[in-house]
Scaffold this motif. Structure first.
Motif, PDB file in Angstrom:
ATOM      1  N   PRO A 167     -13.408  14.226  10.285  1.00 14.95           N
ATOM      2  CA  PRO A 167     -13.274  14.495  11.722  1.00 14.95           C
ATOM      3  C   PRO A 167     -11.822  14.308  12.171  1.00 14.95           C
ATOM      4  O   PRO A 167     -11.004  13.720  11.465  1.00 14.95           O
ATOM      5  N   LYS A 168     -11.512  14.813  13.344  1.00 11.60           N
ATOM      6  CA  LYS A 168     -10.151  14.706  13.865  1.00 11.60           C
ATOM      7  C   LYS A 168      -9.736  13.243  13.994  1.00 11.60           C
ATOM      8  O   LYS A 168      -8.624  12.870  13.631  1.00 11.60           O
ATOM      9  N   ARG A 169     -10.619  12.413  14.517  1.00  8.77           N
ATOM     10  CA  ARG A 169     -10.338  10.979  14.627  1.00  8.77           C
ATOM     11  C   ARG A 169     -10.964  10.288  13.417  1.00  8.77           C
ATOM     12  O   ARG A 169     -12.150   9.998  13.401  1.00  8.77           O
ATOM     13  N   PHE A 170     -10.131  10.045  12.415  1.00 10.65           N
ATOM     14  CA  PHE A 170     -10.640   9.528  11.149  1.00 10.65           C
ATOM     15  C   PHE A 170      -9.720   8.418  10.648  1.00 10.65           C
ATOM     16  O   PHE A 170      -8.496   8.588  10.604  1.00 10.65           O
ATOM     17  N   VAL A 171     -10.322   7.289  10.295  1.00 11.97           N
ATOM     18  CA  VAL A 171      -9.577   6.151   9.760  1.00 11.97           C
ATOM     19  C   VAL A 171     -10.323   5.625   8.539  1.00 11.97           C
ATOM     20  O   VAL A 171     -11.528   5.380   8.597  1.00 11.97           O
ATOM     21  N   PHE A 172      -9.597   5.434   7.454  1.00 13.98           N
ATOM     22  CA  PHE A 172     -10.156   4.826   6.242  1.00 13.98           C
ATOM     23  C   PHE A 172      -9.655   3.385   6.185  1.00 13.98           C
ATOM     24  O   PHE A 172      -8.448   3.139   6.197  1.00 13.98           O
ATOM     25  N   VAL A 173     -10.592   2.429   6.152  1.00 21.57           N
ATOM     26  CA  VAL A 173     -10.254   1.007   6.146  1.00 21.57           C
ATOM     27  C   VAL A 173     -10.675   0.412   4.808  1.00 21.57           C
ATOM     28  O   VAL A 173     -11.856   0.442   4.455  1.00 21.57           O
ATOM     29  N   ALA A 174      -9.714  -0.110   4.069  1.00 23.28           N
ATOM     30  CA  ALA A 174     -10.017  -0.855   2.843  1.00 23.28           C
ATOM     31  C   ALA A 174     -10.137  -2.328   3.221  1.00 23.28           C
ATOM     32  O   ALA A 174      -9.147  -2.956   3.600  1.00 23.28           O
ATOM     33  N   LEU A 175     -11.345  -2.868   3.150  1.00 22.30           N
ATOM     34  CA  LEU A 175     -11.613  -4.260   3.521  1.00 22.30           C
ATOM     35  C   LEU A 175     -11.615  -5.101   2.253  1.00 22.30           C
ATOM     36  O   LEU A 175     -12.498  -4.961   1.400  1.00 22.30           O
ATOM     37  N   LEU A 176     -10.608  -5.977   2.111  1.00 29.67           N
ATOM     38  CA  LEU A 176     -10.373  -6.698   0.871  1.00 29.67           C
ATOM     39  C   LEU A 176     -10.243  -8.188   1.123  1.00 29.67           C
ATOM     40  O   LEU A 176     -10.029  -8.626   2.259  1.00 29.67           O
ATOM     41  N   THR A 177     -10.348  -8.945   0.046  1.00 32.08           N
ATOM     42  CA  THR A 177     -10.033 -10.372   0.108  1.00 32.08           C
ATOM     43  C   THR A 177      -8.532 -10.549  -0.104  1.00 32.08           C
ATOM     44  O   THR A 177      -7.872  -9.678  -0.676  1.00 32.08           O
ATOM     45  N   PRO A 178      -7.960 -11.665   0.363  1.00 29.81           N
ATOM     46  CA  PRO A 178      -6.517 -11.879   0.173  1.00 29.81           C
ATOM     47  C   PRO A 178      -6.125 -11.841  -1.304  1.00 29.81           C
ATOM     48  O   PRO A 178      -6.889 -12.219  -2.188  1.00 29.81           O
ATOM     49  N   ASP A 179      -4.922 -11.347  -1.544  1.00 24.39           N
ATOM     50  CA  ASP A 179      -4.335 -11.296  -2.891  1.00 24.39           C
ATOM     51  C   ASP A 179      -5.065 -10.346  -3.831  1.00 24.39           C
ATOM     52  O   ASP A 179      -4.896 -10.429  -5.049  1.00 24.39           O
ATOM     53  N   SER A 180      -5.870  -9.436  -3.288  1.00 19.42           N
ATOM     54  CA  SER A 180      -6.519  -8.425  -4.139  1.00 19.42           C
ATOM     55  C   SER A 180      -5.973  -7.033  -3.871  1.00 19.42           C
ATOM     56  O   SER A 180      -6.384  -6.074  -4.528  1.00 19.42           O
ATOM     57  N   THR A 181      -5.052  -6.911  -2.928  1.00 22.43           N
ATOM     58  CA  THR A 181      -4.522  -5.594  -2.573  1.00 22.43           C
ATOM     59  C   THR A 181      -3.794  -4.945  -3.738  1.00 22.43           C
ATOM     60  O   THR A 181      -3.852  -3.726  -3.913  1.00 22.43           O
ATOM     61  N   ASP A 182      -3.104  -5.762  -4.548  1.00 18.83           N
ATOM     62  CA  ASP A 182      -2.343  -5.183  -5.653  1.00 18.83           C
ATOM     63  C   ASP A 182      -3.232  -4.603  -6.738  1.00 18.83           C
ATOM     64  O   ASP A 182      -2.730  -3.973  -7.679  1.00 18.83           O
ATOM     65  N   GLN A 183      -4.558  -4.774  -6.624  1.00 14.47           N
ATOM     66  CA  GLN A 183      -5.482  -4.160  -7.582  1.00 14.47           C
ATOM     67  C   GLN A 183      -5.806  -2.721  -7.229  1.00 14.47           C
ATOM     68  O   GLN A 183      -6.428  -2.014  -8.015  1.00 14.47           O
ATOM     69  N   LEU A 184      -5.389  -2.282  -6.039  1.00 16.34           N
ATOM     70  CA  LEU A 184      -5.572  -0.888  -5.674  1.00 16.34           C
ATOM     71  C   LEU A 184      -4.537  -0.027  -6.391  1.00 16.34           C
ATOM     72  O   LEU A 184      -3.458  -0.491  -6.758  1.00 16.34           O
ATOM     73  N   ASP A 185      -4.869   1.234  -6.551  1.00 18.69           N
ATOM     74  CA  ASP A 185      -3.929   2.178  -7.136  1.00 18.69           C
ATOM     75  C   ASP A 185      -2.641   2.198  -6.316  1.00 18.69           C
ATOM     76  O   ASP A 185      -2.673   2.192  -5.080  1.00 18.69           O
ATOM     77  N   VAL A 186      -1.494   2.214  -6.986  1.00 15.31           N
ATOM     78  CA  VAL A 186      -0.206   2.118  -6.296  1.00 15.31           C
ATOM     79  C   VAL A 186       0.014   3.290  -5.352  1.00 15.31           C
ATOM     80  O   VAL A 186       0.596   3.138  -4.259  1.00 15.31           O
ATOM     81  N   HIS A 187      -0.446   4.485  -5.720  1.00 15.58           N
ATOM     82  CA  HIS A 187      -0.286   5.653  -4.854  1.00 15.58           C
ATOM     83  C   HIS A 187      -1.193   5.551  -3.630  1.00 15.58           C
ATOM     84  O   HIS A 187      -0.805   5.982  -2.523  1.00 15.58           O
ATOM     85  N   LEU A 188      -2.376   4.978  -3.815  1.00 21.29           N
ATOM     86  CA  LEU A 188      -3.275   4.772  -2.682  1.00 21.29           C
ATOM     87  C   LEU A 188      -2.677   3.777  -1.705  1.00 21.29           C
ATOM     88  O   LEU A 188      -2.710   3.989  -0.485  1.00 21.29           O
ATOM     89  N   ARG A 189      -2.097   2.692  -2.208  1.00 23.02           N
ATOM     90  CA  ARG A 189      -1.470   1.704  -1.325  1.00 23.02           C
ATOM     91  C   ARG A 189      -0.332   2.330  -0.521  1.00 23.02           C
ATOM     92  O   ARG A 189      -0.153   2.022   0.652  1.00 23.02           O
TER      93      ARG A 189
END
Length: 377
Positions: A167-189
Motif C-alpha cells: 500500500p502507499k502507506r507502508f512501513v516494515f518494522v523489524a522488532l528485535l532484542t538488543p544486540d541482535s541487529t547485526d544478525q540481519l543481512d547487511v544490505h537489509l540493515r
C-alpha cells in the motif's frame, strides 16, 4: 491544513508512536529493539498504535529458524482494508503490468485485453498490511532476509499465486532484542531508515489505557540501556482513549501533508556542512570498519527534513542533525577489530589498540563524533 494542530498532536505521542509516524511521513522502515521480556508486549503495542493512532492495518510475523519464504509472504497479508492507493497507483495500468514481467518479455507486445484491464495483482481479498511487524527477524534464514529486502526495495512481494503490491502507506518494522541487529543481512540493515530502542520505563501507554497491561507488568525490566529520546521526553500516559474505535488520532491526510512538506524544508549552508562533517568524521573514526554508506547519508538528510515539520519548523537546525545521527547510524555502523584497526599500518602497537577499543560500542562512536564536529552557531 492547520500545521499547528498537527504539531500539538505530535507533542502528545510517545517515542514509539513518534518512530512509527516518522517512518510513515518519510515512507521508510525501521528497527525497534526491546528487552526479551517485553518483545511480545511491544508487538501488541505497535498493533494498537497502528489501529488507534493512525487508522491503518497491521500484521505481526513471529519469525524463527523454521520460517520459510512462503510463510513470510502469506503472514504479512491481511483482509483488504479498502486502501486502493499503492506504490504503483500513479503508473498507467499497462506500464504497471509490464514492470512485473521478466526483462526478456518486455519487447513482446501486450495482449489487447490485458492493456484494457485495470491493474489487479491480487486475485483474492488479501493485501499487504500497512505496517508489518517482523518479530525476531534476525532468527530467520537468509532467504527470508532477502525476501524482506525485496519487499522494502521494490514495494511488492511474490507468493505462489499472485504478486502483491505494498500500500502507499507502508512501513516494515523489524522488532528485535538488543544486540541482535547485526544478525540481519547487511544490505537489509542499510535499507532500513532508523532504529529505536524502547526503554522499559517508557511503558506501554496504549495497552495500559485499554486495560491489557497492568502497571507492574508494564514497568518490568532487567536491563535498562540509555537511549536519547526521539523528539521529546516521554509524556505520562494520561491520554484517554477517546479515539479508540473512532477516528484516528493522526489521519492519513495529515500524514500526507507532512510528507509533502519534506522537499520544502530549508538547509542553510552552515547546517548542511555540519551534516556532511558528521558523515566524514563518522567514516574516518578509528573504531569504524564500515556502515557509513551513501544510502545512510541519504536517509540522514531525509530524517532531518522529516523531523523539522514535526517540530513546527520549515528549516533545519543543528540540534535536529545531531538527533538524526543517533537514529540513523546505530544499526548500520560496523565496529572494527584490533587486528584491522587502520593505525596498525603506521606502526601502532596492537595491545594499545586493543585497550583503546575495549568496551567501545556504537553509541560511544556517535557521541565521540558529535563531540568532535564543530556545531554552527
Amino acid at each position: 491544513m492547520d500545521h499547528d494542530a498537527v504539531a500539538d498532536k505530535v507533542h502528545s505521542l510517545s517515542n514509539l508512536e513518534l518512530a512509527a509516524l516518522l517512518c510513515l511521513v518519510a515512507e521508510q522502515h525501521c528497527i525497534v529493539e526491546a528487552d526479551p521480556s517485553q518483545l511480545d508486549a511491544v508487538a501488541q503495542e505497535l498493533q494498537v498504535i497502528t489501529t488507534n493512532v493512525f487508522g491503518l492495518s497491521s500484521a505481526v510475523l513471529d519469525c524463527s529458524d523454521k520460517t520459510t519464504v512462503d510463510h513470510f509472504g502469506n503472514d504479512l497479508l491481511v483482509d483488504d482494508n479498502g486502501d486502493d492507493s499503492s506504490y504503483f497507483s500513479h503508473v498507467p495500468p499497462h506500464s504497471r503490468l509490464v514492470s512485473l514481467l521478466p526483462q526478456t518479455l518486455l519487447l513482446l507486445p501486450p495482449p489487447p485485453a490485458l492493456s484494457e484491464r485495470p491493474f489487479s495483482p491480487l486475485e483474492s481479498t488479501k493485501s499487504i498490511a500497512n505496517i508489518v511487524i517482523a518479530k525476531n527477524l534476525n532468527q530467520s534464514r537468509s532467504q527470508v532476509h532477502i525476501q524482506a529486502l525485496e519487499l522494502i526495495r521494490n514495494k511488492r512481494i511474490y507468493t505462489r499465486n499472485a504478486v502483491h503490491a505494498a500500500p502507499k502507506r507502508f512501513v516494515f518494522v523489524a522488532l528485535l532484542t538488543p544486540d541482535s541487529t547485526d544478525q540481519l543481512d547487511v544490505h537489509l540493515r542499510d535499507q532500513i531508515f532508523i532504529s529505536h530502542y524502547h526503554q522499559p520505563e517508557d511503558g506501554l501507554p496504549n495497552l495500559e489505557d485499554a486495560g491489557y497491561v497492568d502497571d507492574d507488568a508494564a514497568s518490568l525490566a532487567s536491563v535498562v540501556r540509555p537511549s536519547t529520546p526521539l523528539l521529546w521526553p516521554r509524556r505520562k500516559p494520561t491520554r484517554a482513549l477517546s479515539y479508540l474505535m473512532c477516528a484516528a488520532l493522526i489521519c492519513r491526510q495529515e500524514i500526507s501533508s507532512l510528507t509533502k512538506r519534506i522537499p520544502h524544508i530549508r538547509f542553510s549552508s552552515e547546517v548542511r556542512a555540519y551534516l556532511q562533517n558528521i558523515v566524514v568524521f563518522m567514516r574516518l573514526h578509528r573504531a569504524v570498519a564500515g556502515g557509513v554508506s551513501p544510502q545512510a547519508t541519504r536517509h540522514f538528510e531525509l530524517l532531518v527534513r522529516a523531523l523539522a515539520p514535526l517540530h513546527g519548523l520549515d528549516f533545519v537546525t543543528p540540534s535536529l542533525v545531531a538527533l538524526a545521527a543517533r537514529k540513523i547510524y546505530p544499526h548500520r555502523i560496523v565496529l572494527t577489530t584490533p587486528e584491522n584497526e587502520r593505525s596498525l599500518q603506521w606502526g601502532s602497537d596492537i595491545e594499545a589498540v586493543r585497550q583503546m577499543l575495549d568496551g567501545v560500542v556504537v553509541e560511544d562512536v556517535i557521541d565521540d563524533v558529535l563531540a568532535q564536529v564543530e556545531v554552527p552557531l
